[in-house]
Design a protein around this motif. Structure first.
Motif, PDB file in Angstrom:
ATOM      1  N   MET A 233      31.001  32.834  19.622  1.00  0.00           N
ATOM      2  CA  MET A 233      31.548  32.590  20.901  1.00  0.00           C
ATOM      3  C   MET A 233      31.595  33.932  21.568  1.00  0.00           C
ATOM      4  SD  MET A 233      34.605  29.903  19.336  1.00  0.00           S
ATOM      5  CE  MET A 233      35.332  29.842  21.064  1.00  0.00           C
ATOM      6  N   ASN A 234      30.691  34.268  22.542  1.00  0.00           N
ATOM      7  CA  ASN A 234      30.480  35.714  22.670  1.00  0.00           C
ATOM      8  C   ASN A 234      31.334  35.822  24.055  1.00  0.00           C
ATOM      9  OD1 ASN A 234      28.849  36.457  20.544  1.00  0.00           O
ATOM     10  ND2 ASN A 234      27.159  35.828  21.416  1.00  0.00           N
ATOM     11  N   ASN A 235      31.614  34.946  24.745  1.00  0.00           N
ATOM     12  CA  ASN A 235      32.329  34.939  26.057  1.00  0.00           C
ATOM     13  C   ASN A 235      33.860  34.271  26.117  1.00  0.00           C
ATOM     14  OD1 ASN A 235      30.076  36.193  27.597  1.00  0.00           O
ATOM     15  ND2 ASN A 235      28.953  34.207  26.722  1.00  0.00           N
ATOM     16  N   THR A 236      34.321  34.480  25.014  1.00  0.00           N
ATOM     17  CA  THR A 236      35.607  34.147  24.875  1.00  0.00           C
ATOM     18  C   THR A 236      36.846  35.132  24.160  1.00  0.00           C
ATOM     19  OG1 THR A 236      34.976  32.032  23.793  1.00  0.00           O
ATOM     20  CG2 THR A 236      37.091  32.390  23.404  1.00  0.00           C
ATOM     21  N   TYR A 237      38.068  35.322  24.761  1.00  0.00           N
ATOM     22  CA  TYR A 237      38.653  36.044  24.283  1.00  0.00           C
ATOM     23  C   TYR A 237      40.281  35.385  24.271  1.00  0.00           C
ATOM     24  CZ  TYR A 237      39.877  36.712  29.464  1.00  0.00           C
ATOM     25  OH  TYR A 237      40.087  36.837  30.641  1.00  0.00           O
ATOM     26  N   TYR A 238      41.095  35.995  23.748  1.00  0.00           N
ATOM     27  CA  TYR A 238      42.521  35.691  23.502  1.00  0.00           C
ATOM     28  C   TYR A 238      43.152  36.028  24.772  1.00  0.00           C
ATOM     29  CZ  TYR A 238      46.440  34.153  20.865  1.00  0.00           C
ATOM     30  OH  TYR A 238      47.732  33.317  20.376  1.00  0.00           O
ATOM     31  N   ASN A 239      43.911  35.022  25.313  1.00  0.00           N
ATOM     32  CA  ASN A 239      44.296  35.364  26.521  1.00  0.00           C
ATOM     33  C   ASN A 239      45.729  36.208  26.439  1.00  0.00           C
ATOM     34  OD1 ASN A 239      44.614  34.893  29.580  1.00  0.00           O
ATOM     35  ND2 ASN A 239      45.788  33.167  29.237  1.00  0.00           N
ATOM     36  N   GLY A 240      45.803  37.169  27.694  1.00  0.00           N
ATOM     37  CA  GLY A 240      46.988  37.966  27.643  1.00  0.00           C
ATOM     38  C   GLY A 240      46.744  39.168  26.722  1.00  0.00           C
ATOM     39  N   LEU A 241      46.331  38.979  25.625  1.00  0.00           N
ATOM     40  CA  LEU A 241      46.282  40.072  24.527  1.00  0.00           C
ATOM     41  C   LEU A 241      44.863  40.831  24.777  1.00  0.00           C
ATOM     42  CD1 LEU A 241      48.320  38.366  21.788  1.00  0.00           C
ATOM     43  CD2 LEU A 241      48.894  40.227  22.832  1.00  0.00           C
ATOM     44  N   GLU A 242      43.925  40.157  25.133  1.00  0.00           N
ATOM     45  CA  GLU A 242      42.456  40.346  25.099  1.00  0.00           C
ATOM     46  C   GLU A 242      41.985  40.565  26.679  1.00  0.00           C
ATOM     47  OE1 GLU A 242      40.618  40.059  20.840  1.00  0.00           O
ATOM     48  OE2 GLU A 242      40.281  38.377  22.236  1.00  0.00           O
ATOM     49  N   LYS A 243      43.028  40.816  27.773  1.00  0.00           N
ATOM     50  CA  LYS A 243      42.573  40.467  28.865  1.00  0.00           C
ATOM     51  C   LYS A 243      41.597  41.555  29.457  1.00  0.00           C
ATOM     52  CE  LYS A 243      46.706  42.306  30.885  1.00  0.00           C
ATOM     53  NZ  LYS A 243      47.974  41.965  31.998  1.00  0.00           N
ATOM     54  N   ASP A 244      41.481  42.475  28.826  1.00  0.00           N
ATOM     55  CA  ASP A 244      40.643  43.536  29.106  1.00  0.00           C
ATOM     56  C   ASP A 244      39.171  43.292  28.799  1.00  0.00           C
ATOM     57  OD1 ASP A 244      41.179  43.656  26.448  1.00  0.00           O
ATOM     58  OD2 ASP A 244      40.936  45.919  26.439  1.00  0.00           O
ATOM     59  N   MET A 245      38.795  42.110  27.963  1.00  0.00           N
ATOM     60  CA  MET A 245      37.610  41.845  27.617  1.00  0.00           C
ATOM     61  C   MET A 245      36.879  40.957  28.578  1.00  0.00           C
ATOM     62  SD  MET A 245      38.224  41.499  23.819  1.00  0.00           S
ATOM     63  CE  MET A 245      36.466  41.446  23.242  1.00  0.00           C
ATOM     64  N   GLY A 246      37.598  40.440  29.734  1.00  0.00           N
ATOM     65  CA  GLY A 246      36.926  39.552  30.529  1.00  0.00           C
ATOM     66  C   GLY A 246      38.092  39.253  31.933  1.00  0.00           C
ATOM     67  N   SER A 247      37.638  38.195  32.668  1.00  0.00           N
ATOM     68  CA  SER A 247      38.470  37.987  34.016  1.00  0.00           C
ATOM     69  C   SER A 247      38.492  36.622  34.295  1.00  0.00           C
ATOM     70  CB  SER A 247      38.259  38.975  34.973  1.00  0.00           C
ATOM     71  OG  SER A 247      38.942  38.511  36.210  1.00  0.00           O
ATOM     72  N   ILE A 248      39.632  35.857  34.388  1.00  0.00           N
ATOM     73  CA  ILE A 248      39.646  34.757  34.724  1.00  0.00           C
ATOM     74  C   ILE A 248      39.468  34.447  36.006  1.00  0.00           C
ATOM     75  CG2 ILE A 248      41.317  34.245  32.855  1.00  0.00           C
ATOM     76  CD1 ILE A 248      43.409  33.768  34.630  1.00  0.00           C
ATOM     77  N   ILE A 249      38.621  33.077  36.523  1.00  0.00           N
ATOM     78  CA  ILE A 249      38.615  32.811  37.817  1.00  0.00           C
ATOM     79  C   ILE A 249      40.007  32.252  38.311  1.00  0.00           C
ATOM     80  CG2 ILE A 249      36.227  32.032  37.424  1.00  0.00           C
ATOM     81  CD1 ILE A 249      37.229  29.009  37.228  1.00  0.00           C
ATOM     82  N   SER A 250      40.040  32.044  39.649  1.00  0.00           N
ATOM     83  CA  SER A 250      41.271  31.915  40.428  1.00  0.00           C
ATOM     84  C   SER A 250      41.554  30.219  39.940  1.00  0.00           C
ATOM     85  CB  SER A 250      40.967  31.935  41.689  1.00  0.00           C
ATOM     86  OG  SER A 250      41.157  33.388  42.305  1.00  0.00           O
ATOM     87  N   GLY A 251      42.801  29.977  39.916  1.00  0.00           N
ATOM     88  CA  GLY A 251      43.205  28.527  39.744  1.00  0.00           C
ATOM     89  C   GLY A 251      44.251  28.183  40.860  1.00  0.00           C
ATOM     90  N   TYR A 252      44.078  27.042  41.262  1.00  0.00           N
ATOM     91  CA  TYR A 252      44.891  26.644  42.374  1.00  0.00           C
ATOM     92  C   TYR A 252      45.875  25.518  42.107  1.00  0.00           C
ATOM     93  CZ  TYR A 252      41.673  29.850  44.484  1.00  0.00           C
ATOM     94  OH  TYR A 252      41.104  30.884  44.953  1.00  0.00           O
ATOM     95  N   THR A 253      47.076  25.247  42.543  1.00  0.00           N
ATOM     96  CA  THR A 253      48.031  24.169  42.543  1.00  0.00           C
ATOM     97  C   THR A 253      48.673  24.207  43.780  1.00  0.00           C
ATOM     98  OG1 THR A 253      49.140  22.992  41.121  1.00  0.00           O
ATOM     99  CG2 THR A 253      49.868  25.328  41.179  1.00  0.00           C
ATOM    100  N   GLU A 254      49.591  23.247  44.061  1.00  0.00           N
ATOM    101  CA  GLU A 254      50.376  23.011  45.303  1.00  0.00           C
ATOM    102  C   GLU A 254      51.547  23.127  44.953  1.00  0.00           C
ATOM    103  OE1 GLU A 254      49.957  20.000  48.881  1.00  0.00           O
ATOM    104  OE2 GLU A 254      50.697  18.871  46.915  1.00  0.00           O
ATOM    105  N   PHE A 255      52.130  24.050  45.822  1.00  0.00           N
ATOM    106  CA  PHE A 255      53.559  24.588  45.854  1.00  0.00           C
ATOM    107  C   PHE A 255      54.314  24.324  47.362  1.00  0.00           C
ATOM    108  CE2 PHE A 255      52.043  27.685  42.740  1.00  0.00           C
ATOM    109  CZ  PHE A 255      52.078  26.776  41.746  1.00  0.00           C
ATOM    110  N   ASP A 256      55.094  23.179  47.508  1.00  0.00           N
ATOM    111  CA  ASP A 256      55.839  23.086  48.808  1.00  0.00           C
ATOM    112  C   ASP A 256      54.557  22.897  49.864  1.00  0.00           C
ATOM    113  OD1 ASP A 256      58.087  22.739  50.309  1.00  0.00           O
ATOM    114  OD2 ASP A 256      58.135  24.857  50.912  1.00  0.00           O
ATOM    115  N   GLY A 257      53.858  22.164  49.660  1.00  0.00           N
ATOM    116  CA  GLY A 257      52.686  21.899  50.635  1.00  0.00           C
ATOM    117  C   GLY A 257      51.683  22.634  50.749  1.00  0.00           C
ATOM    118  N   GLU A 258      51.693  23.893  50.051  1.00  0.00           N
ATOM    119  CA  GLU A 258      50.572  25.039  50.100  1.00  0.00           C
ATOM    120  C   GLU A 258      49.754  25.160  48.936  1.00  0.00           C
ATOM    121  OE1 GLU A 258      50.095  26.547  53.017  1.00  0.00           O
ATOM    122  OE2 GLU A 258      51.707  25.556  53.863  1.00  0.00           O
ATOM    123  N   ILE A 259      48.475  25.360  49.069  1.00  0.00           N
ATOM    124  CA  ILE A 259      47.695  25.659  47.703  1.00  0.00           C
ATOM    125  C   ILE A 259      47.934  27.206  47.572  1.00  0.00           C
ATOM    126  CG2 ILE A 259      45.480  25.572  46.794  1.00  0.00           C
ATOM    127  CD1 ILE A 259      46.707  22.584  47.604  1.00  0.00           C
TER     128      ILE A 259
END
Length: 389
Positions: A233-259
């Motif tokens: 699993m060469n493109n997997t890392y433990y979130n937070g603790l290994e965050k220097d090993m990659g970068s997550i894409i943006s994620g979107y949800t709605e708050f008070d009518g705004e994305i």
């Protein structure tokens, strides 16, 4: 960039409605919703991806692998502001679909005699924790992993608001199991251990702490060595603790009518109930390694996760092993566990009869303009799989 003051005021009410979906999407045992319409005999998956984007999903990545199909595709954008296109190699937090990795590591250590998952959790955890968890003296590690311990879920309605408020107020520091656990302490049990099934993310937090105890260091190191490297699993890392090993894409949800973009929060959460940042191909690889007919893992290890004599009943249609749901759908054996955090949805399936894996990433969740087309897309793909095979 989100105005943090406004974001803090609006996120709580909006996100709490996700309930167990945060870090636990597809803990919903009613998923998947399976076919009634007649699909086309051969699907144009790229067109389906684009149609979902046209219907409101910012971006999607999907991989399907079987002896008859080898498809990987992407559509939409990985970032709304920059309009950077979604790519098939993009990495995303996979929420509760990563529970199978935590369970697999425990099963490996069990078979090696490093721990016994049928022992009481008091074998490893200190009284400072045990005294604040009802029935802790009689619950086992296996019960934590198959959700029969009855332990309060920190993402349940009575405590999830406090969790979300805490991670919003401090989005930049890494949150681990012990941080998240505080929101489940001194809460009532759902039932006595072993009496029923109730999906609880807290069980995996406690499992993470037990792993740390027996390993003498945080379990992300062993997970890397044994799973990520061991399984390729060469493109997997433990979130937070290994965050220097990659970068997550943006994620979107709605708050008070705004994305809004939740990336800045979720790149700093490293918990055993939702440990992985990964790609669609690596998540398919992990699921196939556990339940696939050509798995190279020791059978004694994988049977802990999905053997029929170890499954517990969720409802009339669904059973649960360790980190994996099982259903018989249209006469086919299906193993799955998706995941979701505010801004991200993962779907992860293995159809045994067809030796087929399906993994889908959506970089949105929690609002109708995303949820409806995302669900419709997943169901349409599942229809092609179950009708065509």
């Amino acid at each position: 960039m989100i105005d943090i003051n406004v974001f803090q005021k609006t996120m709580i009410a909006s996100v709490v409605c996700l309930g167990l979906a945060a870090c636990g999407s597809s803990s919903d045992s009613s998923a998947p919703i399976i076919p009634s319409p007649q699909p086309e005999p051969t699907a144009d998956y790229q067109d389906m991806l684009q149609a979902a984007v046209n219907s409101g999903v910012p971006g999607i990545v999907m991989a399907i692998e079987s002896p008859e199909i080898n498809f990987i595709g992407a559509a939409g954008v990985a970032d709304i502001d920059t309009q950077a296109p979604m790519q098939t190699y993009h990495q995303m937090p996979t929420g509760s679909s990563g529970k199978k990795a935590t369970a697999l590591l425990v099963a490996m250590l069990h078979e090696e005699g490093v721990l016994n998952m049928d022992n009481s959790i008091s074998t490893w955890l200190p009284t400072t924790i045990l005294s604040r968890i009802e029935n802790s003296e009689s619950m086992t590690l296996r019960q934590l992993l198959n959700h029969t311990a009855g332990v309060w879920d920190y993402l349940d309605n009575g405590s999830s608001e406090e969790w979300f408020e805490a991670i919003i107020n401090d989005p930049t520091s890494v949150k681990t199991d012990i941080f998240a656990l505080q929101f489940a302490l001194d809460r009532p049990a759902y039932f006595a251990p072993g009496d029923a099934f109730n999906y609880s993310n807290t069980g995996y937090l406690l499992a993470g702490l037990i792993l740390d105890k027996v390993l003498g260091t945080h379990h992300h190191t062993a997970m890397r060595e044994r799973l990520f490297i061991g399984l390729g699993m060469n493109n997997t890392y433990y979130n937070g603790l290994e965050k220097d090993m990659g970068s997550i894409i943006s994620g979107y949800t709605e708050f008070d009518g705004e994305i809004e973009n939740t990336k800045f929060i979720y790149e700093n959460i490293g918990v055993a109930d939702a440990p992985l940042v990964s790609t669609v191909e690596d998540m398919s690889l992990l699921l196939r390694a556990i339940v696939g007919e050509n798995s190279t893992l020791d059978t004694a290890i994988t049977e802990h996760l999905f053997a029929s004599n170890r499954l517990v009943q969720v409802n009339n249609e669904t059973q649960y092993g360790l980190g994996i749901f099982y259903q018989n759908i249209n006469g086919k054996d299906v193993y799955h566990h998706g995941g979701g955090d505010p801004g991200f949805i993962t779907e992860n399936y293995y159809v045994a009869d067809s030796d087929l894996t399906l993994t889908v990433f959506f970089n949105c969740s929690g609002y109708e303009a995303c949820q409806v087309p995302a669900a419709n897309f997943t169901n349409s793909v599942l229809e092609t799989i179950f009708e065509d095979r």
